[in-house]
Design an enzyme around this catalytic site. Structure first.
Site, PDB file in Angstrom:
ATOM      1  N   ASP A  95       0.840  -1.201   0.000  1.00 22.11           N
ATOM      2  CA  ASP A  95       0.000   0.000   0.000  1.00 22.11           C
ATOM      3  C   ASP A  95       0.873   1.248   0.000  1.00 22.11           C
ATOM      4  O   ASP A  95       0.566   2.243  -0.651  1.00 22.11           O
ATOM      5  CB  ASP A  95      -0.878   0.041   1.257  1.00 22.11           C
ATOM      6  CG  ASP A  95      -1.978  -0.994   1.190  1.00 22.11           C
ATOM      7  OD1 ASP A  95      -2.023  -1.734   0.184  1.00 22.11           O
ATOM      8  OD2 ASP A  95      -2.764  -1.074   2.155  1.00 22.11           O
TER       9      ASP A  95
ATOM     10  N   PHE B  93       2.261   1.935  -3.366  1.00 22.21           N
ATOM     11  CA  PHE B  93       1.162   2.399  -4.225  1.00 22.21           C
ATOM     12  C   PHE B  93       0.849   3.870  -3.934  1.00 22.21           C
ATOM     13  O   PHE B  93       0.758   4.698  -4.847  1.00 22.21           O
ATOM     14  CB  PHE B  93      -0.088   1.538  -3.990  1.00 22.21           C
ATOM     15  CG  PHE B  93      -1.227   1.923  -4.861  1.00 22.21           C
ATOM     16  CD1 PHE B  93      -1.367   1.362  -6.125  1.00 22.21           C
ATOM     17  CD2 PHE B  93      -2.171   2.864  -4.457  1.00 22.21           C
ATOM     18  CE1 PHE B  93      -2.416   1.727  -6.961  1.00 22.21           C
ATOM     19  CE2 PHE B  93      -3.217   3.240  -5.291  1.00 22.21           C
ATOM     20  CZ  PHE B  93      -3.334   2.659  -6.540  1.00 22.21           C
ATOM     21  N   ASP B  94       0.699   4.185  -2.640  1.00 25.38           N
ATOM     22  CA  ASP B  94       0.370   5.566  -2.263  1.00 25.38           C
ATOM     23  C   ASP B  94       1.448   6.535  -2.741  1.00 25.38           C
ATOM     24  O   ASP B  94       1.147   7.650  -3.156  1.00 25.38           O
ATOM     25  CB  ASP B  94       0.209   5.688  -0.747  1.00 25.38           C
ATOM     26  CG  ASP B  94      -1.059   4.984  -0.282  1.00 25.38           C
ATOM     27  OD1 ASP B  94      -1.908   4.672  -1.149  1.00 25.38           O
ATOM     28  OD2 ASP B  94      -1.180   4.730   0.924  1.00 25.38           O
TER      29      ASP B  94
ATOM     30  N   LYS C 112     -27.535 -12.640  -8.376  1.00 26.45           N
ATOM     31  CA  LYS C 112     -28.234 -11.363  -8.546  1.00 26.45           C
ATOM     32  C   LYS C 112     -27.701 -10.424  -7.462  1.00 26.45           C
ATOM     33  O   LYS C 112     -28.093 -10.490  -6.299  1.00 26.45           O
ATOM     34  CB  LYS C 112     -29.743 -11.552  -8.424  1.00 26.45           C
ATOM     35  CG  LYS C 112     -30.525 -10.304  -8.762  1.00 26.45           C
ATOM     36  CD  LYS C 112     -32.001 -10.605  -8.925  1.00 26.45           C
ATOM     37  CE  LYS C 112     -32.761  -9.425  -9.491  1.00 26.45           C
ATOM     38  NZ  LYS C 112     -32.695  -8.224  -8.682  1.00 26.45           N
TER      39      LYS C 112
ATOM     40  N   ASP D 181     -27.006  -7.271  -5.218  1.00 25.96           N
ATOM     41  CA  ASP D 181     -28.008  -6.355  -4.687  1.00 25.96           C
ATOM     42  C   ASP D 181     -27.401  -4.973  -4.471  1.00 25.96           C
ATOM     43  O   ASP D 181     -26.804  -4.705  -3.433  1.00 25.96           O
ATOM     44  CB  ASP D 181     -28.524  -6.940  -3.363  1.00 25.96           C
ATOM     45  CG  ASP D 181     -29.836  -6.308  -2.963  1.00 25.96           C
ATOM     46  OD1 ASP D 181     -30.426  -5.598  -3.780  1.00 25.96           O
ATOM     47  OD2 ASP D 181     -30.262  -6.549  -1.820  1.00 25.96           O
TER      48      ASP D 181
ATOM     49  N   ARG E 133     -29.870   3.794 -13.777  1.00 17.78           N
ATOM     50  CA  ARG E 133     -31.030   3.233 -14.444  1.00 17.78           C
ATOM     51  C   ARG E 133     -32.126   4.291 -14.649  1.00 17.78           C
ATOM     52  O   ARG E 133     -32.768   4.362 -15.681  1.00 17.78           O
ATOM     53  CB  ARG E 133     -31.584   2.095 -13.582  1.00 17.78           C
ATOM     54  CG  ARG E 133     -32.652   1.321 -14.209  1.00 17.78           C
ATOM     55  CD  ARG E 133     -33.109   0.219 -13.260  1.00 17.78           C
ATOM     56  NE  ARG E 133     -34.548   0.198 -13.196  1.00 17.78           N
ATOM     57  CZ  ARG E 133     -35.308  -0.315 -14.141  1.00 17.78           C
ATOM     58  NH1 ARG E 133     -34.770  -0.873 -15.183  1.00 17.78           N
ATOM     59  NH2 ARG E 133     -36.609  -0.264 -14.061  1.00 17.78           N
TER      60      ARG E 133
ATOM     61  N   GLU F 285     -23.715  -3.850 -11.626  1.00 14.05           N
ATOM     62  CA  GLU F 285     -24.303  -3.457 -10.352  1.00 14.05           C
ATOM     63  C   GLU F 285     -23.211  -2.888  -9.451  1.00 14.05           C
ATOM     64  O   GLU F 285     -22.196  -3.545  -9.201  1.00 14.05           O
ATOM     65  CB  GLU F 285     -24.926  -4.700  -9.708  1.00 14.05           C
ATOM     66  CG  GLU F 285     -25.937  -4.412  -8.650  1.00 14.05           C
ATOM     67  CD  GLU F 285     -27.342  -4.166  -9.202  1.00 14.05           C
ATOM     68  OE1 GLU F 285     -27.523  -4.063 -10.445  1.00 14.05           O
ATOM     69  OE2 GLU F 285     -28.259  -4.065  -8.383  1.00 14.05           O
TER      70      GLU F 285
ATOM     71  N   LYS G 231     -30.151 -16.697 -17.558  1.00 19.14           N
ATOM     72  CA  LYS G 231     -30.257 -16.098 -18.895  1.00 19.14           C
ATOM     73  C   LYS G 231     -30.019 -17.165 -19.954  1.00 19.14           C
ATOM     74  O   LYS G 231     -29.121 -18.006 -19.778  1.00 19.14           O
ATOM     75  CB  LYS G 231     -29.192 -15.003 -19.081  1.00 19.14           C
ATOM     76  CG  LYS G 231     -29.282 -13.889 -18.072  1.00 19.14           C
ATOM     77  CD  LYS G 231     -28.087 -12.946 -18.173  1.00 19.14           C
ATOM     78  CE  LYS G 231     -28.170 -11.902 -17.064  1.00 19.14           C
ATOM     79  NZ  LYS G 231     -26.964 -11.103 -16.940  1.00 19.14           N
TER      80      LYS G 231
ATOM     81  N   CYS H 180     -34.261  10.911  29.394  1.00 14.58           N
ATOM     82  CA  CYS H 180     -32.990  10.326  28.947  1.00 14.58           C
ATOM     83  C   CYS H 180     -32.583   9.196  29.897  1.00 14.58           C
ATOM     84  O   CYS H 180     -32.550   9.403  31.119  1.00 14.58           O
ATOM     85  CB  CYS H 180     -31.925  11.416  28.924  1.00 14.58           C
ATOM     86  SG  CYS H 180     -30.289  10.751  28.565  1.00 14.58           S
TER      87      CYS H 180
ATOM     88  N   CYS I  70     -29.261  10.571  31.842  1.00 15.85           N
ATOM     89  CA  CYS I  70     -29.185  11.728  32.740  1.00 15.85           C
ATOM     90  C   CYS I  70     -30.549  12.182  33.251  1.00 15.85           C
ATOM     91  O   CYS I  70     -30.633  13.085  34.070  1.00 15.85           O
ATOM     92  CB  CYS I  70     -28.474  12.891  32.047  1.00 15.85           C
ATOM     93  SG  CYS I  70     -29.467  13.678  30.773  1.00 15.85           S
TER      94      CYS I  70
ATOM     95  N   CYS J 272     -31.898  13.951  23.684  1.00 17.44           N
ATOM     96  CA  CYS J 272     -31.690  14.507  25.013  1.00 17.44           C
ATOM     97  C   CYS J 272     -31.047  15.883  24.844  1.00 17.44           C
ATOM     98  O   CYS J 272     -29.982  15.984  24.251  1.00 17.44           O
ATOM     99  CB  CYS J 272     -30.775  13.580  25.807  1.00 17.44           C
ATOM    100  SG  CYS J 272     -30.148  14.366  27.296  1.00 17.44           S
TER     101      CYS J 272
HETATM  102  S1  IVH Z   1     -29.331  -8.733 -16.188  1.00 14.42           S
HETATM  103  C1  IVH Z   1     -32.197  -7.154 -19.401  1.00 14.42           C
HETATM  104  N1  IVH Z   1     -27.818  -9.798 -14.351  1.00 14.42           N
HETATM  105  O1  IVH Z   1     -31.394  -6.801 -11.286  1.00 14.42           O
HETATM  106  C2  IVH Z   1     -31.524  -7.840 -18.299  1.00 14.42           C
HETATM  107  N2  IVH Z   1     -29.268  -8.042 -13.707  1.00 14.42           N
HETATM  108  O2  IVH Z   1     -34.451  -6.611 -11.897  1.00 14.42           O
HETATM  109  C3  IVH Z   1     -30.741  -6.920 -17.471  1.00 14.42           C
HETATM  110  N3  IVH Z   1     -29.080  -7.389 -11.350  1.00 14.42           N
HETATM  111  O3  IVH Z   1     -31.723  -3.789 -13.003  1.00 14.42           O
HETATM  112  C4  IVH Z   1     -30.399  -7.401 -16.156  1.00 14.42           C
HETATM  113  N4  IVH Z   1     -27.524  -8.847 -10.802  1.00 14.42           N
HETATM  114  O4  IVH Z   1     -29.737  -4.037 -11.480  1.00 14.42           O
HETATM  115  C5  IVH Z   1     -28.760  -8.878 -14.620  1.00 14.42           C
HETATM  116  N5  IVH Z   1     -26.400 -10.837 -12.828  1.00 14.42           N
HETATM  117  C6  IVH Z   1     -27.317  -9.913 -13.113  1.00 14.42           C
HETATM  118  C7  IVH Z   1     -27.810  -9.025 -12.116  1.00 14.42           C
HETATM  119  C8  IVH Z   1     -28.798  -8.099 -12.466  1.00 14.42           C
HETATM  120  C9  IVH Z   1     -28.286  -7.849 -10.367  1.00 14.42           C
HETATM  121  C10 IVH Z   1     -30.079  -6.310 -11.164  1.00 14.42           C
HETATM  122  C11 IVH Z   1     -29.977  -5.216 -12.177  1.00 14.42           C
HETATM  123  C12 IVH Z   1     -31.324  -5.102 -12.822  1.00 14.42           C
HETATM  124  C13 IVH Z   1     -32.207  -5.817 -11.867  1.00 14.42           C
HETATM  125  C14 IVH Z   1     -33.322  -6.468 -12.638  1.00 14.42           C
END
Ligand code: IVH
Length: 675
Positions: free
Chosen positions: A34, A37-38, A116, A118, A137, A173, A288, A406, A409, A424
């Site tokens: 580090d 790098f810094d 997915k 979050d 988005r 994300e 997918k 409180c 106190c 408080c």
């Molecule tokens: S694909 C058209 N892949 O989930 C398809 N989305 O409800 C585009 N998300 O807005 C989405 N992980 O923010 C895709 N592995 C992933 C994801 C992902 C999280 C979120 C994304 C999207 C929302 C869809």
């Protein structure tokens, strides 16, 4: 160093730092320390400051932020940003598979299974391998242009390597890893600000900050999951992601290809239990169709593609007994109720306490002591109570009465209109407030008196050696040595000769801490680091701030009514004015020290407008000030130059011409400060 050598060294440093950034933030495998790098980054920043003509928008120094955006520009998505159809059931997942098999002729295709993530969705556009824009988005059709904030995320490449298409978009994300989120929330609480409820809210909030320097501090990360282009490298979604990985993007390894829906289901089950081990939040699995040629065939609904689906995990829930409710008192006096629960196993940890946030939530849920309550861990790290099992309510239960005084106190609590929390008002003697304020005062981002530490501060307060921060500067070797505590666990904090010397030296050193941090250290409600900086820059010294009216305060960037009222209230108290007087006498900084590079622009007044090639808007303003010039917000007969980048508004141009003000290009400006 001459300009040419500087140009070369800047290019060299940039590519080295890019490489180490990628190793550290994407590959998780760093080859330098580090410290090294810094040093490289510092060298680059210093050189760019000295030779601003070579500071490029793709420089890794951009990652520390600096650009301020009052309102984000709205940008239309080239490809609409759709969402995903959701399901929580295996049956619906199998329906999805059946639908697809009916619609497409070939049997032989595969699915790509991904986590997915979050967080907050982002669309990144790269033109000739350079990050050219980043858009949220928004409503799916258009979103906010937040490129400066996105550039601060170290794992997002600013420049690509390899055989990327000339123009493409990649979506992903942005998220807060657990560790960074916890640290960040702790800091917020220390600063008297409300913590974020979960990493998702914190991530999307961080992307919308006006000051990208603030975003830079938040240690966000980003996984990419979707490549869009007229010239995709392959026909397989999975292969495209692997390609993107080779260009420098962070594509996680938790991706699998599945031939059948049974294999998909296996992936889902695996992650349903393993997800708790991940260092970030996921809320499901995305499935997918892998073959991109099939995407058009399957088509889209108005909201989502028919070739993908999200399987969402149920938030995990447990039920347990609510034994009691405690109250915590923060440094600004805010009271937070905390539930004590019978220990219960939930999503990988034993839960004993849960946040109840404020009295309104307790009332809304009608939570009572002795109730069996439902506890959930959704995106949150701290579990929350989401409801009461009324079937199990004891017959003699009574509605919970929120404290009116409180717990520390005994003062009567107050609540300001429009606010959820009680607090408080006894900031003079309420012990946790005294400790909290002093801890804040000595903290790293404030006065940075690290040899003191929270335990010693508590010990000194208990021994009545100090009662406020001004007392710290009257400590002596004699009063400090021998200070000890009866608490066995804290015995380590006792002070001997050497400890006392260190404390006094650190206090002495803190007298050089700049005004903006002293102002932050005072702990005025709602005056966080950023606001303190703006106030210091605007008023220049404490006297001007103390004498400021409501109107004066409101004219400061990012200062609204709530902050102004809090400042006026703070300085209206004689004990605060006296405290400041004592700190001033002790030699703390209550005046801004100017950083000067040159006097080349002395006496000249500039209005800055438009977008610049090599500077951020804030950067160019800072450069003017550092060279002795003054920046004002509107044109008048006293203005000398209108410094314009691309896109100066026609109104501004007209006005400048009318007032006979010289319009200066970015290049002309650079010549002015170089020569
Ligand atoms: S694909 C058209 N892949 O989930 C398809 N989305 O409800 C585009 N998300 O807005 C989405 N992980 O923010 C895709 N592995 C992933 C994801 C992902 C999280 C979120 C994304 C999207 C929302 C869809």
């Amino acid at each position: 160093m001459d300009s040419n050598t500087a140009k070369q060294r800047i290019a060299e440093l940039s590519s080295l730092i890019d490489k180490y950034n990628h190793e550290y933030y994407v590959l998780d495998n760093s080859s330098i320390s580090d410290f090294e790098f810094d040093n490289l980054l510092e060298e680059l920043i210093a050189l760019e400051k000295q030779f601003p003509e070579w500071a490029l928008p793709t420089s890794p120094s951009q990652r520390v932020g600096g650009e301020i955006n009052k309102n984000f520009l709205q940008v239309k998505h080239k490809y609409p940003m759709l969402s995903l159809a959701n399901t929580y059931s295996e049956e619906e997942l199998r329906d999805f598979d059946n639908r697809i098999r009916k619609l497409i002729p070939q049997k032989d295709f595969s699915y790509t299974c991904e986590l997915k993530y979050d967080g907050a969705a982002i669309g990144l556009t790269y033109t000739n391998g350079i990050l050219s824009q980043a858009v949220t988005r928004g409503n799916g059709v258009e979103g906010d242009l937040i490129t400066a904030n996105i550039k601060t995320i170290r794992s997002i490449p600013l420049k690509l390597h390899g055989d990327y298409p000339a123009e493409f978009e990649i979506r992903g994300e942005v998220f807060f890893p657990h560790k960074a989120f916890e640290e960040f929330n702790k800091e917020r609480e220390n600063e008297g600000e409300d913590p974020f409820a979960n990493p998702r809210n914190a991530a999307s909030g961080s992307l919308k900050l006006q000051d990208s320097k603030e975003t830079a501090k938040r240690k966000l990360d980003c996984f990419l999951y979707y490549l869009l282009s007229e010239n995709l490298p392959t026909k397989s979604h999975y292969q495209n992601l692997q390609k993107a990985k080779s260009w420098g993007f962070k594509i996680p390894n938790f991706i699998a290809q599945a031939k059948t829906i049974d294999e998909v289901w296996e992936f889902i089950n695996y992650w349903n239990t393993q997800r708790h081990e991940l260092p970030f939040d996921i809320d499901g699995i995305v499935i997918k169709v892998d073959n991109i040629d099939l995407w058009d065939m399957l088509g889209y609904t108005a909201k989502s593609p028919r070739w993908a689906i999200a399987y969402k995990f149920q938030a995990e829930r447990a039920s347990t007994l609510l034994e009691s409710i405690d109250y915590q008192v923060g440094r600004t006096g805010v009271i937070t109720p905390v539930a004590n629960l019978s220990p219960v196993w939930l999503a990988g940890t034993t839960v004993k306490r849960a946040s109840l946030h404020n009295s309104d939530i307790i009332e809304k849920l009608d939570v009572r002591i002795g109730d069996t309550v439902f506890v959930e861990k959704g995106g949150e790290i701290i579990p929350k109570i989401v409801g009461v099992d009324l079937d199990k309510r004891p017959l003699n239960s009574a509605p919970f009465e929120y404290t009116k005084t409180c717990p520390e106190c005994g003062s009567t609590l107050v609540r300001e209109s429009g606010e959820a929390a009680f607090y408080c008002p006894n900031d003079d003697t309420c012990f946790p407030q005294l400790v909290g304020r002093l801890e804040h005062f000595i903290s790293k981002k404030a006065m940075n008196i690290d040899s003191l530490g929270p335990e010693r501060v508590e010990m000194m307060l208990k021994n009545r050696l100090i009662s406020n921060c001004a007392d710290l500067y009257e400590l002596t070797q004699e009063t400090l040595v021998g200070l000890t505590t009866t608490d066995e666990e804290k015995k380590k904090s006792s002070i001997q000769d050497k400890g006392a010397t260190n404390i006094l030296a650190a206090l002495e050193e803190s007298k050089q801490v700049p005004f903006e941090r002293v102002l932050f250290a005072l702990g005025i409600r709602y005056v966080g680091e950023v606001v303190a900086k703006k106030l210091a820059r605007h008023f220049q010294n404490i006297e001007a701030l103390m004498n400021a009216s409501m109107i004066d305060l409101l004219s400061v960037d990012e200062v609204g009514e709530k902050i102004s009222v809090s400042i006026l209230d703070y300085f209206s108290k004689p004990q605060h004015r006296e405290l400041i007087l004592r700190l001033q006498k002790s030699g703390l900084q209550f005046q801004v020290k100017e950083e000067r590079l040159s006097t080349k622009l002395d006496g000249l007044t500039f209005v800055v407008s438009g977008v610049f090639q090599n500077f951020s808007r804030e950067g160019i303003k800072k450069s003017i000030e550092e060279n002795g010039g003054k920046v004002v917000s509107s044109l008048s007969s006293k203005t000398n130059f209108l410094l314009g980048g691309n896109d100066i508004g026609p109104e501004k141009l007209k006005k400048a011409e009318k007032l006979n003000i010289r319009i200066l290009s970015e290049e002309e400006y650079r010549q002015m400060i170089i020569n």
